[in-house]
Design an enzyme around this catalytic site. Structure first.
Site, PDB file in Angstrom:
ATOM      1  N   PHE A 153       0.821  -1.219   0.000  1.00 18.43           N
ATOM      2  CA  PHE A 153       0.000   0.000   0.000  1.00 18.43           C
ATOM      3  C   PHE A 153       0.851   1.263   0.000  1.00 18.43           C
ATOM      4  O   PHE A 153       0.367   2.341   0.301  1.00 18.43           O
ATOM      5  CB  PHE A 153      -0.941   0.007   1.213  1.00 18.43           C
ATOM      6  CG  PHE A 153      -1.900  -1.152   1.220  1.00 18.43           C
ATOM      7  CD1 PHE A 153      -2.985  -1.181   0.365  1.00 18.43           C
ATOM      8  CD2 PHE A 153      -1.699  -2.227   2.063  1.00 18.43           C
ATOM      9  CE1 PHE A 153      -3.869  -2.257   0.350  1.00 18.43           C
ATOM     10  CE2 PHE A 153      -2.571  -3.312   2.067  1.00 18.43           C
ATOM     11  CZ  PHE A 153      -3.660  -3.324   1.203  1.00 18.43           C
ATOM     12  N   LYS A 205      -6.376  -5.301  -2.029  1.00 21.17           N
ATOM     13  CA  LYS A 205      -5.535  -4.315  -2.724  1.00 21.17           C
ATOM     14  C   LYS A 205      -6.297  -3.614  -3.857  1.00 21.17           C
ATOM     15  O   LYS A 205      -6.345  -2.387  -3.925  1.00 21.17           O
ATOM     16  CB  LYS A 205      -4.278  -5.017  -3.265  1.00 21.17           C
ATOM     17  CG  LYS A 205      -3.413  -4.172  -4.162  1.00 21.17           C
ATOM     18  CD  LYS A 205      -2.814  -2.985  -3.423  1.00 21.17           C
ATOM     19  CE  LYS A 205      -2.319  -1.944  -4.375  1.00 21.17           C
ATOM     20  NZ  LYS A 205      -0.951  -1.611  -4.279  1.00 21.17           N
ATOM     21  N   PHE A 250      -8.091  12.269   0.552  1.00 16.45           N
ATOM     22  CA  PHE A 250      -8.368  11.969  -0.860  1.00 16.45           C
ATOM     23  C   PHE A 250      -9.627  12.672  -1.353  1.00 16.45           C
ATOM     24  O   PHE A 250     -10.407  12.126  -2.125  1.00 16.45           O
ATOM     25  CB  PHE A 250      -8.434  10.443  -1.090  1.00 16.45           C
ATOM     26  CG  PHE A 250      -7.098   9.908  -1.509  1.00 16.45           C
ATOM     27  CD1 PHE A 250      -6.023   9.961  -0.642  1.00 16.45           C
ATOM     28  CD2 PHE A 250      -6.879   9.398  -2.779  1.00 16.45           C
ATOM     29  CE1 PHE A 250      -4.775   9.524  -1.019  1.00 16.45           C
ATOM     30  CE2 PHE A 250      -5.626   8.950  -3.171  1.00 16.45           C
ATOM     31  CZ  PHE A 250      -4.579   9.016  -2.287  1.00 16.45           C
ATOM     32  N   LEU A 251      -9.798  13.892  -0.894  1.00 17.00           N
ATOM     33  CA  LEU A 251     -10.922  14.702  -1.369  1.00 17.00           C
ATOM     34  C   LEU A 251     -10.407  16.003  -1.978  1.00 17.00           C
ATOM     35  O   LEU A 251     -11.076  17.029  -1.901  1.00 17.00           O
ATOM     36  CB  LEU A 251     -11.895  14.986  -0.218  1.00 17.00           C
ATOM     37  CG  LEU A 251     -12.727  13.796   0.279  1.00 17.00           C
ATOM     38  CD1 LEU A 251     -13.628  14.206   1.437  1.00 17.00           C
ATOM     39  CD2 LEU A 251     -13.575  13.182  -0.843  1.00 17.00           C
ATOM     40  N   CYS A 261      -0.029   3.166 -10.512  1.00 25.00           N
ATOM     41  CA  CYS A 261      -0.908   2.201  -9.835  1.00 25.00           C
ATOM     42  C   CYS A 261      -2.393   2.420 -10.103  1.00 25.00           C
ATOM     43  O   CYS A 261      -3.052   1.537 -10.648  1.00 25.00           O
ATOM     44  CB  CYS A 261      -0.648   2.235  -8.343  1.00 25.00           C
ATOM     45  SG  CYS A 261       0.989   1.622  -7.953  1.00 25.00           S
ATOM     46  N   LYS A 264      -3.864   1.713 -13.747  1.00 32.74           N
ATOM     47  CA  LYS A 264      -3.763   0.319 -14.212  1.00 32.74           C
ATOM     48  C   LYS A 264      -4.550  -0.629 -13.308  1.00 32.74           C
ATOM     49  O   LYS A 264      -5.154  -1.587 -13.775  1.00 32.74           O
ATOM     50  CB  LYS A 264      -2.297  -0.106 -14.350  1.00 32.74           C
ATOM     51  CG  LYS A 264      -1.691  -0.742 -13.141  1.00 32.74           C
ATOM     52  CD  LYS A 264      -0.333  -1.355 -13.409  1.00 32.74           C
ATOM     53  CE  LYS A 264       0.460  -1.520 -12.133  1.00 32.74           C
ATOM     54  NZ  LYS A 264      -0.050  -2.504 -11.190  1.00 32.74           N
ATOM     55  N   LYS A 322       2.393  13.436  -9.172  1.00 28.92           N
ATOM     56  CA  LYS A 322       2.142  14.039  -7.861  1.00 28.92           C
ATOM     57  C   LYS A 322       3.486  14.543  -7.328  1.00 28.92           C
ATOM     58  O   LYS A 322       4.530  14.218  -7.914  1.00 28.92           O
ATOM     59  CB  LYS A 322       1.502  13.031  -6.908  1.00 28.92           C
ATOM     60  CG  LYS A 322       2.393  11.857  -6.525  1.00 28.92           C
ATOM     61  CD  LYS A 322       1.612  10.936  -5.615  1.00 28.92           C
ATOM     62  CE  LYS A 322       2.488  10.292  -4.599  1.00 28.92           C
ATOM     63  NZ  LYS A 322       1.769   9.445  -3.679  1.00 28.92           N
ATOM     64  N   ARG A 329       4.646   8.454 -15.103  1.00 24.99           N
ATOM     65  CA  ARG A 329       3.776   7.471 -15.743  1.00 24.99           C
ATOM     66  C   ARG A 329       2.311   7.849 -15.525  1.00 24.99           C
ATOM     67  O   ARG A 329       1.898   8.123 -14.408  1.00 24.99           O
ATOM     68  CB  ARG A 329       4.074   6.068 -15.196  1.00 24.99           C
ATOM     69  CG  ARG A 329       5.426   5.555 -15.672  1.00 24.99           C
ATOM     70  CD  ARG A 329       5.786   4.249 -15.022  1.00 24.99           C
ATOM     71  NE  ARG A 329       5.966   4.367 -13.583  1.00 24.99           N
ATOM     72  CZ  ARG A 329       6.268   3.359 -12.783  1.00 24.99           C
ATOM     73  NH1 ARG A 329       6.424   2.153 -13.280  1.00 24.99           N
ATOM     74  NH2 ARG A 329       6.428   3.543 -11.486  1.00 24.99           N
TER      75      ARG A 329
END
Ligand code: UDX
Length: 440
Positions: A153, A205, A250-251, A261, A264, A322, A329
Site C-alpha cells: 500500500f 488491494k 483523498f478529497l 498504480c 492500471k 504528484k 507514468r
C-alpha cells in the site's frame, strides 16, 4: 531473517531497504543488469525521499546487497518476495508474464528447506493460486514452501513512511506455519496486522485502490457542479470530510489521478470483474470521469486564451503525477501538455525532479531552471503538480514577469480571493464564480 526481493522497482527497492533498516539481511534481485550495477554503486533508479540514504546506510552495513542471480537469492533466503511489475496488458487486464517467469525460476531453486514465497506485486484475485500451480509444476518433488499474499500500500513520494508505518499490513495465508513466520517478520512494524485467506488479501488491494480512485472521481465531479453553481469545492470537501464515515483524505479536487498504480489497477479490476461475469459499473464511471477531467482542464486553459492556442506561450509547473516523485507514468500533466502541443501552443515547463524523465516523452518543449523562468513572458501559467516550491513562490514577482497574469491552478494551491486582489486572472478547479447565465 534472511529475505530475498525479486524486482527492484518502487515496491521492491523500498521494501528491501525498509527490511534491511529493521535489521534483516536482504538481497534485492533484478534481471536488469544495468540497474543492479548502478545500485551497487549506490545510484538510485528513481527519486524517492530518504531512499538513497537508507540504501546507502544498509548497503554499507552489509545488510542489503544487490544481485542479478535469482538462484543465489532463493538459496540464501527464508522468505522470497515477488515484487516484479504487473503492467497493463493489451486487453486492459494485468500483464502477469513477469510474475509467471519469476515463479518458474524460483521453483527451479527450491528444495527440502522450507521457504515462504510472498506475492507482493499488485495482482488480480486468484494469482497466488496460479503462482502455486506454476511452482508445483517446476519445483523438485521435495520442495517445501508456502505462498503468502502481502499486498503493498506504499505511496510514492512518502514510500518509506508508508512502508515502515502503514495503516495496516494485510497477510493472506494458507497454513499455520506460514502465518507464524510472516507475522513475526512484520511484528516490529507497529501497525495493525490483518491475517486473512489469500484471495481476500489479493482483493483488498484492488478494492482499496479503486475506492481511493472513486473518492477522487467523486470530488472532481462535485468540483464541476461547484463551477456551475458558485459553490466552493474546498468548503464542500471540508464539509463532507468532517463526517467520520467519509473522512477528509483523498478529497482534493484536481486534474484527475495518475501514476503507475491507480489507472492500471482500476483497469485490471474492471477487466477481472468482466471476466467473472460482473459488470462493475461504478468503477467504469470512475475511470471515465478521470479521463474526462483532463479534457475539462484542457478546455479551461483554452477558454482562458480565447480558444486559440496557436503560438501562445504557456508555462507548466509540474510534470510528475504528484509531488515528491520523478514518476511521470500516466501523469495528467504529460497528457495535458500533449493536447496543448496539438493546438500549436509553445510550452515551457519546470519540475524539481521529473524533467529528465519527461524529456524522454516530450523532447520538444522547453525545460526551465526554475518556476520563474517558466512563467516569464507567458500568456498563461498552468499548475499541474502541487510541489512545495510552487506554493512558496513570490506572487508579486510572478505577476510582474508574466505577459498576461492568467493562472489555471489544477491543484488549487492558491486562494482565488487573494489571487484576484493581486491582479491575476485566476481559475482553480471547482472554485469558479458562476456566470450569471449559468445560475439562472
Ligand atoms: C496509490 C495508492 O495510494 C497506494 O496505496 C498504492 O500502494 C499505490 O497506488 P500512488 O500511486 O503513490 O499510490 O499515489 P496516490 O498518492 O494514491 O495518488 C494517486 C493520484 O491521485 C495522484 O495523481 C494524485 O495527484 C491524485 N490525487 C490524490 C488527487 O487528485 N486527489 C486526492 O485527493 C488525492
Amino acid at each position: 531473517m534472511k529475505i530475498a526481493i525479486i524486482g527492484t522497482g518502487h515496491v521492491g527497492l523500498v521494501t528491501g531497504a525498509c527490511f534491511a533498516q529493521k535489521g534483516h539481511k536482504v538481497i534485492c534481485v533484478d534481471n536488469n543488469h544495468g540497474k543492479i550495477k548502478s545500485l551497487q554503486k549506490l545510484i538510485m533508479p528513481f527519486y524517492e525521499p530518504r531512499l538513497e540514504q537508507m540504501v546507502r546506510r544498509n548497503y554499507k552495513a552489509s545488510r542489503l546487497i544487490f544481485s542479478t542471480d535469482i538462484k543465489q537469492a532463493v538459496n540464501f533466503a527464508e522468505i522470497v518476495f515477488i515484487a516484479v511489475g504487473t503492467p497493463l496488458g493489451p486487453g486492459g487486464g494485468a500483464d502477469l508474464s513477469q510474475i509467471r517467469r519469476v515463479a518458474k525460476e524460483i521453483a527451479h531453486h527450491l528444495n527440502h528447506r522450507y521457504k515462504i514465497i510472498v506475492e507482493k506485486s499488485t495482482v488480480p484475485v486468484g494469482t497466488a493460486e496460479e503462482i502455486e500451480r506454476i511452482i508445483k509444476l517446476y519445483a523438485p518433488e521435495n520442495a517445501s514452501f508456502d505462498i503468502v499474499s502481502n499486498p503493498e500500500f506504499l505511496q510514492e513520494g512518502s514510500a518509506i513512511e508508508t512502508t515502515l508505518r502503514p495503516d495496516r499490513i494485510v497477510l493472506g495465508v494458507k497454513t499455520k506455519r506460514a502465518d507464524n513466520i510472516i507475522r513475526l517478520l512484520f511484528a516490529s512494524f507497529n501497525s495493525k496486522i490483518l491475517v486473512t485467506d489469500i484471495n481476500s488479501a489479493e482483493l483488498i488491494k484492488h478494492a482499496a485502490n479503486s475506492f481511493l480512485a472513486m473518492k477522487i472521481s467523486y470530488i472532481n465531479s462535485l468540483a464541476n457542479i461547484c463551477e456551475k453553481t458558485g459553490a466552493d469545492i474546498k468548503s464542500v470537501a471540508y464539509g463532507i470530510g468532517l463526517d467520520k464515515r467519509i473522512n477528509p483524505h483523498f478529497l482534493n479536487a484536481g486534474i484527475g489521478y495518475g501514476g503507475f498504480c491507480l489507472p492500471k489497477d482500476i483497469s485490471a479490476f474492471i477487466h477481472i470483474s468482466d471476466k467473472l461475469g460482473y459488470d462493475f459499473q461504478i468503477l467504469k464511471a470512475v475511470r471515465d470521469v478521470n479521463n474526462l477531467q483532463r479534457e475539462f482542464v484542457v478546455r479551461k486553459i483554452k477558454k482562458s486564451l480565447r480558444n486559440n492556442l496557436k503560438n501562445r506561450h504557456i508555462g507548466i509547473w509540474g510534470l510528475s503525477f504528484k509531488p515528491d516523485t520523478d514518476d511521470i507514468r500516466e501523469s495528467p500533466s504529460i497528457y495535458i501538455i500533449q493536447k496543448l502541443l496539438q493546438e500549436q501552443a509553445y510550452i515551457k515547463s519546470y519540475d524539481p525532479y521529473a524533467m529528465k524523465e519527461a524529456q524522454k516523452v516530450l523532447p520538444n518543449i522547453h525545460y526551465c531552471r526554475d518556476p520563474y523562468e517558466t512563467a516569464y513572458k507567458t500568456d498563461c501559467l498552468f499548475i499541474a503538480t502541487e510541489w512545495d516550491i510552487f506554493k512558496n513562490i513570490s506572487l508579486p514577482r510572478l505577476k510582474a514577469i508574466m505577459r498576461q497574469p492568467i493562472i489555471i491552478d489544477g491543484r488549487n494551491i492558491f486562494e482565488p480571493e487573494k489571487m484576484k486582489k493581486l491582479g491575476f486572472v485566476y481559475h482553480g478547479i471547482g472554485r469558479e464564480e458562476p456566470q450569471i447565465s449559468q445560475i439562472k
